[in-house]
Design a protein around this motif. Structure first.
Motif, PDB file in Angstrom:
ATOM      1  N   THR A  39       0.815  -1.219   0.000  1.00  0.00           N
ATOM      2  CA  THR A  39       0.000   0.000   0.000  1.00  0.00           C
ATOM      3  C   THR A  39       0.851   1.272   0.000  1.00  0.00           C
ATOM      4  OG1 THR A  39      -0.189  -0.030   2.402  1.00  0.00           O
ATOM      5  CG2 THR A  39      -1.991  -1.056   1.173  1.00  0.00           C
ATOM      6  N   CYS A  40       2.167   1.130   0.120  1.00  0.00           N
ATOM      7  CA  CYS A  40       3.044   2.314   0.038  1.00  0.00           C
ATOM      8  C   CYS A  40       2.828   3.017  -1.287  1.00  0.00           C
ATOM      9  CB  CYS A  40       4.510   1.896   0.180  1.00  0.00           C
ATOM     10  SG  CYS A  40       5.673   3.152  -0.364  1.00  0.00           S
ATOM     11  N   ILE A  41       2.550   4.322  -1.212  1.00  0.00           N
ATOM     12  CA  ILE A  41       2.269   5.084  -2.433  1.00  0.00           C
ATOM     13  C   ILE A  41       3.482   5.888  -2.903  1.00  0.00           C
ATOM     14  CG2 ILE A  41      -0.241   5.236  -2.134  1.00  0.00           C
ATOM     15  CD1 ILE A  41       0.154   7.925  -0.744  1.00  0.00           C
ATOM     16  N   ALA A  51       7.060  10.824   2.395  1.00  0.00           N
ATOM     17  CA  ALA A  51       6.899  11.432   3.724  1.00  0.00           C
ATOM     18  C   ALA A  51       7.870  10.817   4.727  1.00  0.00           C
ATOM     19  CB  ALA A  51       5.467  11.247   4.216  1.00  0.00           C
ATOM     20  N   CYS A  52       8.172   9.535   4.534  1.00  0.00           N
ATOM     21  CA  CYS A  52       9.105   8.867   5.450  1.00  0.00           C
ATOM     22  C   CYS A  52      10.472   9.556   5.413  1.00  0.00           C
ATOM     23  CB  CYS A  52       9.220   7.385   5.112  1.00  0.00           C
ATOM     24  SG  CYS A  52       9.307   7.021   3.348  1.00  0.00           S
ATOM     25  N   VAL A  53      10.915   9.888   4.203  1.00  0.00           N
ATOM     26  CA  VAL A  53      12.203  10.571   4.046  1.00  0.00           C
ATOM     27  C   VAL A  53      12.125  11.966   4.668  1.00  0.00           C
ATOM     28  CG1 VAL A  53      13.822  11.527   2.359  1.00  0.00           C
ATOM     29  CG2 VAL A  53      12.737   9.310   1.935  1.00  0.00           C
ATOM     30  N   GLU A  77       4.527   9.149  10.576  1.00  0.00           N
ATOM     31  CA  GLU A  77       4.099  10.133   9.567  1.00  0.00           C
ATOM     32  C   GLU A  77       3.612   9.494   8.273  1.00  0.00           C
ATOM     33  OE1 GLU A  77       3.681  13.110  10.332  1.00  0.00           O
ATOM     34  OE2 GLU A  77       5.009  13.562  12.025  1.00  0.00           O
ATOM     35  N   CYS A  78       3.860   8.212   8.076  1.00  0.00           N
ATOM     36  CA  CYS A  78       3.463   7.554   6.817  1.00  0.00           C
ATOM     37  C   CYS A  78       1.949   7.576   6.656  1.00  0.00           C
ATOM     38  CB  CYS A  78       3.959   6.111   6.795  1.00  0.00           C
ATOM     39  SG  CYS A  78       3.291   5.177   5.406  1.00  0.00           S
ATOM     40  N   PRO A  79       1.435   8.117   5.544  1.00  0.00           N
ATOM     41  CA  PRO A  79      -0.019   8.178   5.369  1.00  0.00           C
ATOM     42  C   PRO A  79      -0.653   6.798   5.214  1.00  0.00           C
ATOM     43  CG  PRO A  79       1.103   8.885   3.365  1.00  0.00           C
ATOM     44  CD  PRO A  79       2.162   8.742   4.418  1.00  0.00           C
TER      45      PRO A  79
HETATM   46  S1  SF4 Z   1       5.661   7.612   3.831  1.00  0.00           S
HETATM   47 FE1  SF4 Z   1       4.719   5.575   3.660  1.00  0.00          FE
HETATM   48  S2  SF4 Z   1       3.556   5.640   1.743  1.00  0.00           S
HETATM   49 FE2  SF4 Z   1       4.963   7.402   1.683  1.00  0.00          FE
HETATM   50  S3  SF4 Z   1       6.798   6.592   0.609  1.00  0.00           S
HETATM   51 FE3  SF4 Z   1       7.164   6.336   2.805  1.00  0.00          FE
HETATM   52  S4  SF4 Z   1       6.495   4.223   3.239  1.00  0.00           S
HETATM   53 FE4  SF4 Z   1       5.567   4.789   1.237  1.00  0.00          FE
END
Ligand code: SF4
Ligand code: HEM
Ligand code: FES
Lengths: 218, 248
Positions: free
Chosen positions: B159-161, B165-167, B224-226
């Motif tokens: 489901t990671c889009i 945001a993670c970075v 923070e990951c949506p």
């Molecule tokens: S914050 Fe979550 S959805 Fe966005 S790139 Fe990182 S792991 Fe994927």
């Protein structure tokens, strides 16, 4: 060192050296706590550690290598991590998503390093001079009085206590983090985290207790 | 609602940017954050000024193109939502909102709030796939049994889009959560095991090459990951990487 060229390998090295230091810390604590329970035992154990060939010439060099490796690798990671974000945010709310201890391992680490400098100056260098430079006769009763003498100073006692607080913060995050770094995250991790956080508080608090006990029982 | 916006403006990749202040009025709680920016841009265009450039596409939380560091957090103060799904009711009348681009050396600013996230594409291209022959003799995926738990975990990772945001949240600008999600979705399935060794080695090598930082396990990315991608994926990738390195 080629094996340490990837980010994950560096983190695993950090975790292994950190865990090794955690083990060492438990051993160091076990010996030190005898100083408040029974000074004779403390003298005997110190004498053994100071004159045993395996401890002096095998375990000690490994330990020193472990500490130096750990803080140099910590510094390398810190520099690389800073480099990965060259323009910083005007607003960055780290507290909303992570603990202070986890974001400031380099600060707690630097304080521990400074403490180690003081600690070597206090105990390690005088020991080396006493044993190998001046070649004094063996005396298995000198350790406790020397220890007591060191903790007369309120400044030194205070600095030691401060360093132990930062050590607690370093371990609060670091001890459980090292398992994640090595890929260990499963149904036992919650329990393990509880244990690591207990250790992170108990051991430094124990060291603080010893320092204060010696200071107030002159 | 009356708000004060402090928005990062930067002409192009080379220019030096700065925060500019824009007062805005008439914002409703039901508007999304991007709709609020649309209102701002309409006003700027009517005044003959340059509108603020920002990324967006689906506006329903599935494409991952909207970004924005809002008051010090990627995708703003709400949890498990992207910026396009963030509602203005999360803010109060009179608030000041600081809006910045996601910051990382591997995400250079293109203009204003838009960053170049093609480093993520290159990590994907380094191994985020399985090689199947699709020229007429494709095997039905259902012919390979998959344990339910693994299938669920794999789907969760999938489901990671790729929003980044993670970075953006990570104090080290580390891309471990993204990369580990992309490694995990295949590592958990029998179809993915075949190329598992090269996949993890190549994707981690590309991640390092792009200049992302190292993971300190602060856990900011997970919060923070949506899409709620879990830190367990990072541990799984570390395991995969270690065993792949030992295999040689
Ligand atoms: S914050 Fe979550 S959805 Fe966005 S790139 Fe990182 S792991 Fe994927
Ligand atoms: C000598 C001074 C020290 C310095 C400069 C230092 C620095 C650091 C840094 C910067 C990290 C974080 C690395 C990262 O993940 O980004 C770290 C992790 C760690 N440190 Fe230290 N440290 C020191 C001493 C110690 C001591 C004495 C112990 C244990 C008693 C210790 C145990 C750990 C552990 C367990 C970790 C976690 C490793 C991981 O996250 O995988 N450190 N250290
Ligand atoms: S615009 Fe597609 S996820 Fe926000």
């Amino acid at each position: 060192m080629a094996i340490l060229s990837s980010s994950i390998a560096r983190k695993v090295a950090m975790a292994l050296s950190g865990l090794f230091l955690v083990l060492f810390l438990a051993q160091h604590f076990t010996i030190n706590i005898t100083s408040v329970i029974d000074p004779d035992t403390f003298n005997n154990l110190s004498h053994f550690m100071g004159h045993n060939f395996v401890v002096q010439f095998i375990a000690q060099p490994i330990l020193i290598f472990g500490v130096v490796f750990h803080f140099i690798m910590g510094l390398v990671l810190e520099i690389r991590n800073r480099n990965a974000r060259q323009i910083s945010y005007n607003s960055f709310k780290g507290n909303k998503n992570s603990t202070w201890a986890s974001r400031n391992m380099i600060i707690s680490g630097a304080v521990i390093l400074a403490f180690l400098g003081l600690h070597f100056y206090d105990f390690w260098f005088p020991e080396i001079v006493h044993k190998y430079v001046e070649s004094n006769p063996l005396d298995a009763t000198r350790y406790y009085p020397e220890l007591l003498h060191k903790f007369e100073s309120p400044v030194r006692t205070g600095l030691y206590c401060l360093a132990f607080v930062l050590l607690a913060l370093h371990l609060w995050h670091g001890f459980s983090s090292s398992f994640q770094s090595m890929g260990w995250n499963n149904k036992y991790s919650k329990g393990l985290r509880g244990f690591t956080q207990f250790y992170a508080i108990f051991i430094p608090l124990g060291f603080i207790f010893i320092a204060l006990y010696l200071h107030f029982n002159q | 609602m009356k708000l004060t916006l402090k928005i990062w403006r930067q002409k192009n990749n080379k220019a030096k940017g700065e925060l500019k202040t824009y007062p805005i009025d008439g914002i409703e709680g039901d508007m999304s954050f991007l709709e609020m920016l649309d209102v701002l841009n309409e006003g700027l265009i009517n005044k003959g000024e340059e509108p603020v450039v920002f990324d967006h596409d689906c506006r329903e939380g599935i494409c991952g193109s909207c970004s924005l560091q809002i008051n010090g957090e990627p995708h703003g103060p709400d949890r498990l939502v992207t910026t396009c799904q963030l509602h203005m009711r999360m803010f109060n009348d009179g608030d000041t909102i600081v809006i910045e681009p996601f910051r990382a050396k591997a995400f250079p600013v293109i203009k204003d709030l838009v960053v170049d996230r093609s480093s993520f594409d290159r990590i994907q291209q380094a191994g985020g796939f399985i090689s199947v022959n699709t020229s007429g003799n494709t095997i039905d995926a259902n012919s390979i049994p998959v344990n339910k738990h693994d299938a669920d975990e794999s789907f969760n990772a999938a489901t990671c889009i790729g929003c980044g945001a993670c970075v953006a949240a990570c104090k080290n600008a580390s891309a471990m959560l993204f990369t580990s999600a992309k490694v995990s979705q295949f590592a958990l399935l029998p179809q993915g095991r075949i190329e598992a060794t090269e996949r993890v080695l190549n994707m981690v090598a590309q991640m390092d090459k792009e200049g992302f930082g190292n993971c300190t396990n602060t856990g900011a990315c997970e919060i923070e990951c949506p899409k709620g991608i879990s830190l367990e994926n990072i541990a799984r990738m570390n395991r995969e990487y270690l065993s792949a390195s030992l295999e040689g």
